[in-house]
Design an enzyme around this catalytic site. Structure first.
Site, PDB file in Angstrom:
ATOM      1  N   HIS A  20     -12.216 -11.289  -1.788  1.00 23.08           N
ATOM      2  CA  HIS A  20     -13.206 -12.270  -2.061  1.00 23.08           C
ATOM      3  C   HIS A  20     -13.370 -11.922  -3.393  1.00 23.08           C
ATOM      4  CE1 HIS A  20     -14.350  -7.650  -1.943  1.00 23.08           C
ATOM      5  NE2 HIS A  20     -14.215  -8.041  -0.548  1.00 23.08           N
ATOM      6  N   HIS A  23     -12.334  -8.265  -5.292  1.00 22.87           N
ATOM      7  CA  HIS A  23     -11.051  -8.338  -5.586  1.00 22.87           C
ATOM      8  C   HIS A  23     -10.320  -8.862  -6.578  1.00 22.87           C
ATOM      9  CE1 HIS A  23     -10.430  -7.565  -0.605  1.00 22.87           C
ATOM     10  NE2 HIS A  23     -10.437  -6.779  -1.987  1.00 22.87           N
ATOM     11  N   CYS A 128     -10.516   8.360   7.406  1.00 22.16           N
ATOM     12  CA  CYS A 128     -11.336   6.812   7.997  1.00 22.16           C
ATOM     13  C   CYS A 128     -10.181   6.153   7.630  1.00 22.16           C
ATOM     14  CB  CYS A 128     -12.280   6.785   7.079  1.00 22.16           C
ATOM     15  SG  CYS A 128     -13.109   5.457   7.052  1.00 22.16           S
ATOM     16  N   CYS A 131     -10.837   3.308   5.064  1.00 20.74           N
ATOM     17  CA  CYS A 131     -10.797   4.438   3.502  1.00 20.74           C
ATOM     18  C   CYS A 131      -9.338   4.225   3.682  1.00 20.74           C
ATOM     19  CB  CYS A 131     -11.740   5.475   3.453  1.00 20.74           C
ATOM     20  SG  CYS A 131     -13.549   5.016   3.556  1.00 20.74           S
ATOM     21  N   CYS A 145     -18.015   7.615   8.432  1.00 20.47           N
ATOM     22  CA  CYS A 145     -17.286   7.273   6.926  1.00 20.47           C
ATOM     23  C   CYS A 145     -18.985   7.656   6.513  1.00 20.47           C
ATOM     24  CB  CYS A 145     -16.570   6.985   7.059  1.00 20.47           C
ATOM     25  SG  CYS A 145     -15.938   6.398   5.798  1.00 20.47           S
ATOM     26  N   HIS A 148     -17.582   3.410   4.651  1.00 23.26           N
ATOM     27  CA  HIS A 148     -17.578   3.072   5.883  1.00 23.26           C
ATOM     28  C   HIS A 148     -18.780   2.825   7.240  1.00 23.26           C
ATOM     29  CE1 HIS A 148     -14.126   2.135   4.668  1.00 23.26           C
ATOM     30  NE2 HIS A 148     -13.981   0.615   4.052  1.00 23.26           N
ATOM     31  N   LYS A 292     -24.406  -4.441  -0.414  1.00 23.09           N
ATOM     32  CA  LYS A 292     -23.056  -3.817  -0.332  1.00 23.09           C
ATOM     33  C   LYS A 292     -22.637  -5.720  -0.166  1.00 23.09           C
ATOM     34  CE  LYS A 292     -20.127  -0.846   0.698  1.00 23.09           C
ATOM     35  NZ  LYS A 292     -19.121  -1.126   0.798  1.00 23.09           N
ATOM     36  N   LYS A 295     -17.758  -7.714   5.631  1.00 23.70           N
ATOM     37  CA  LYS A 295     -17.945  -8.772   6.023  1.00 23.70           C
ATOM     38  C   LYS A 295     -18.557  -8.850   7.137  1.00 23.70           C
ATOM     39  CE  LYS A 295     -13.186  -8.468   5.795  1.00 23.70           C
ATOM     40  NZ  LYS A 295     -12.132  -7.449   6.925  1.00 23.70           N
TER      41      LYS A 295
HETATM   42  N1  MSP Z   1      -5.480  -1.353  -1.044  1.00 20.33           N
HETATM   43  C1  MSP Z   1      -6.216  -0.076  -1.731  1.00 20.33           C
HETATM   44  C2  MSP Z   1      -5.830   0.540  -3.162  1.00 20.33           C
HETATM   45  C3  MSP Z   1      -4.573   1.189  -3.532  1.00 20.33           C
HETATM   46  S1  MSP Z   1      -3.844   0.780  -5.253  1.00 20.33           S
HETATM   47  C4  MSP Z   1      -3.418   1.703  -5.458  1.00 20.33           C
HETATM   48  C5  MSP Z   1      -7.053  -0.361  -1.622  1.00 20.33           C
HETATM   49  N2  MSP Z   1      -7.287  -1.944  -1.839  1.00 20.33           N
HETATM   50  S2  MSP Z   1      -8.881  -2.681  -1.436  1.00 20.33           S
HETATM   51  O1  MSP Z   1      -7.667  -4.040  -0.963  1.00 20.33           O
HETATM   52  O2  MSP Z   1      -9.466  -2.387  -0.674  1.00 20.33           O
HETATM   53  O3  MSP Z   1      -8.954  -2.624  -3.202  1.00 20.33           O
HETATM   54  C6  MSP Z   1     -10.020  -2.022  -3.640  1.00 20.33           C
HETATM   55  C7  MSP Z   1      -9.994  -2.553  -4.767  1.00 20.33           C
HETATM   56  O4  MSP Z   1     -10.724  -4.228  -4.841  1.00 20.33           O
HETATM   57  C8  MSP Z   1     -11.436  -2.193  -5.080  1.00 20.33           C
HETATM   58  O5  MSP Z   1     -10.515  -0.797  -5.680  1.00 20.33           O
HETATM   59  C9  MSP Z   1     -11.953  -2.971  -6.326  1.00 20.33           C
HETATM   60  O6  MSP Z   1     -11.019  -3.424  -7.158  1.00 20.33           O
HETATM   61  C10 MSP Z   1     -11.764  -4.193  -5.637  1.00 20.33           C
HETATM   62  N3  MSP Z   1     -12.680  -4.519  -4.701  1.00 20.33           N
HETATM   63  C11 MSP Z   1     -13.406  -4.446  -3.177  1.00 20.33           C
HETATM   64  N4  MSP Z   1     -14.903  -4.788  -3.300  1.00 20.33           N
HETATM   65  C12 MSP Z   1     -15.411  -4.767  -4.130  1.00 20.33           C
HETATM   66  C13 MSP Z   1     -16.470  -5.241  -4.942  1.00 20.33           C
HETATM   67  N5  MSP Z   1     -17.334  -5.208  -4.213  1.00 20.33           N
HETATM   68  N6  MSP Z   1     -16.916  -4.824  -5.961  1.00 20.33           N
HETATM   69  C14 MSP Z   1     -15.950  -4.984  -6.859  1.00 20.33           C
HETATM   70  N7  MSP Z   1     -14.223  -4.927  -7.217  1.00 20.33           N
HETATM   71  C15 MSP Z   1     -14.312  -4.392  -5.303  1.00 20.33           C
HETATM   72  O7  MSP Z   1      -8.718  -0.202  -1.736  1.00 20.33           O
END
Ligand code: MSP
Length: 478
Positions: A20, A23, A128, A131, A145, A148, A292, A295
């Site tokens: 999304h 990411h 969690c 997380c 959590c 979450h 925030k 989903k």
């Molecule tokens: N798998 C772990 C990261 C491991 S790195 C060694 C993880 N993955 S995640 O799929 O949850 O993605 C995390 C990253 O997505 C966040 O750190 C951020 O970079 C990005 N984001 C996810 N949601 C976000 C927002 N709503 N806004 C901005 N970035 C966010 O954590």
């Protein structure tokens, strides 16, 4: 001369769903910086990928009725397609199931174990799955959590611990000697304070499920998913020819995962005797109409939806113009469209179309480009080097305004002044080169019409005596 290297990473994302806007944000930021350093002549290595192991993925796979491997295999193409759609040019897409990664993880674990930094014990506490992180009683909010807001599982199992507590002093010393390691600055003190409060040893293995990398010294246990994941940044540089890129210049991450990257990660590396990265930069979070992104509440916008609003360049532009890079920002489709219309179509698009139209019909004549002197190039360079992307964009657009005013004042459509037209075309070249990291598709179109190469050095070189072609419409108003 050997080019200076620049190694940049994104977090590796959990492939439990399609990517999304959150990411996309980190990944586009990494793309912008790597494109910038490439045109500045650096030898760049840009790494992204997915975090395939762990309980969260195992459960998502179970729900989908697939094996975790089959399940993640089905989602990886979605990530690759999304990055392609967003014009992201990474050098490697790593998965934690890649064989070379698994091998390096086991090697480092063995080294850490041999050093005496890993011992067997029993973990009893909260975990969690969302997380993939451990919590103490005092971290929880009404038994849930804090991130979450969901009920949290209580674990009691045999585990191996990493002696994190042993590295408290080493970490504090490291932060002190490397004030830019935790960036931006305003996020630094909170981490230091928490480390000062003391560190608990970290449970780094699980036995109750098996979707992970087995510990080399006890195959009954699998490696904790965060440890496995963090090592990806290093394992990717153990490939032949890639060794030169270590240590990382910048780990781009979201603020939610700063603790893992600024505490666990350097501690793992110090323990394994590996040199430490230069910088972990944590950006803020996107909310969606002030809520925030979530989903469950339907407040999520995926990459296809993002691009469908006004095209890929407008999406990339909006994300880095709208918010201060490092702080939270709010996603609004309405504002994206306004910026597309007012800034990209009216300011940039009109400038290029008016000037190339006139330059196609009339000749241009080489002269000193006094207009270009108004471009604050040194400042823009400095801002990007400091990762102040929004401010750099502001300065580039300030110069676009100056060029538009110049057109208004000089009225080249009346005067047919060949020198004025030259100054304008030459200035557009500079603008397009500087904007290329942000909006590559548009810059490449401009480069083709005017006939120059997207290289930093070209900014200062006079434009070649080409036949200039009038521009197609760069941004259609919505
Ligand atoms: N798998 C772990 C990261 C491991 S790195 C060694 C993880 N993955 S995640 O799929 O949850 O993605 C995390 C990253 O997505 C966040 O750190 C951020 O970079 C990005 N984001 C996810 N949601 C976000 C927002 N709503 N806004 C901005 N970035 C966010 O954590």
């Amino acid at each position: 001369m050997v080019n200076k290297k620049f190694y940049i990473t994104t977090p590796i994302y959990y492939p439990n769903d399609i990517p999304h806007v959150g990411h996309a944000y980190t990944t586009i930021a990494a793309d912008i910086l790597s494109r910038w350093f490439r045109i500045r002549g650096y030898d760049v290595f840009f790494l992204t990928g997915t975090d395939d192991h762990g309980k969260k993925i195992a459960l998502a796979a179970e729900k989908a009725g697939k094996s975790p491997k089959k399940f993640t295999d089905s989602l990886i193409p979605k990530f690759k397609e999304a990055w392609k759609k967003l014009n992201i040019k990474y050098d490697r897409f790593i998965r934690t199931t890649d064989k070379d990664h698994e091998k390096i993880v086991q090697e480092i674990l063995q080294k850490t174990y041999d050093k005496g930094d890993i011992y067997k014990g029993e973990y009893e506490g909260y975990y969690c799955i969302g997380c993939e992180a451990y919590y103490t009683e005092k971290d929880l909010e009404n038994g849930c959590c804090p991130i979450h807001k969901t009920k949290i599982e209580k674990l009691k199992e045999e585990t191996y611990f990493f002696k994190l507590s042993k590295y408290q002093k080493a970490l504090l010393d490291f932060y002190k000697k490397n004030p830019d390691f935790i960036s931006p600055k305003n996020r630094r003190q909170e981490i230091i304070n928490r480390v000062k409060e003391g560190l608990n040893d970290l449970s780094i293995s699980r036995t109750s499920f098996n979707w992970g990398i087995p510990l080399p010294f006890d195959k009954k246990h699998i490696c904790y998913v965060w440890q496995d994941a963090l090592y990806n940044y290093y394992s990717a540089t153990r490939q032949k020819g890639k060794e030169k890129y270590w240590p990382t210049n910048i780990h781009l991450i979201g603020k939610d995962i700063l603790w893992f990257h600024s505490v666990y990660w350097p501690a793992f590396l110090i323990s394994a005797g590996i040199s430490l990265p230069n910088c972990v930069f944590a950006h803020g979070w996107w909310t969606f109409d002030k809520e925030k992104i979530s989903k469950s509440r339907g407040k999520v916008i995926n990459v296809d939806e993002l691009v469908a609003i006004a095209g890929v360049d407008s999406a990339r532009y909006f994300l880095f113009r709208e918010g201060v890079f490092g702080e939270d920002s709010d996603f609004s489709e309405k504002i994206l469209i306004e910026r597309h219309n007012n800034e990209l179509a009216n300011k940039l698009g009109n400038l290029v179309s008016r000037v190339t139209n006139l330059a196609e019909k009339n000749q241009i004549q080489k002269t000193t480009n006094n207009l270009l002197k108004k471009l604050k190039l040194k400042q823009i360079e400095k801002l990007i080097k400091n990762y102040e992307l929004d401010k750099a964009l502001n300065l580039i657009f300030e110069f676009i305004d100056i060029c538009n005013e110049y057109v208004q004042n000089k009225k080249p459509w009346e005067t047919k002044d060949k020198k004025v037209l030259y100054e304008l075309v030459d200035s557009i070249k500079a603008i397009a080169i500087l904007l290329w990291p942000f909006i590559p598709e548009t810059s490449e179109k401009i480069a083709k019409q005017i006939g120059f190469k997207i290289k930093f050095d070209e900014i200062k070189k006079p434009i070649p005596a080409n036949k200039i072609k009038k521009s197609e419409i760069l941004f259609k108003k919505i």
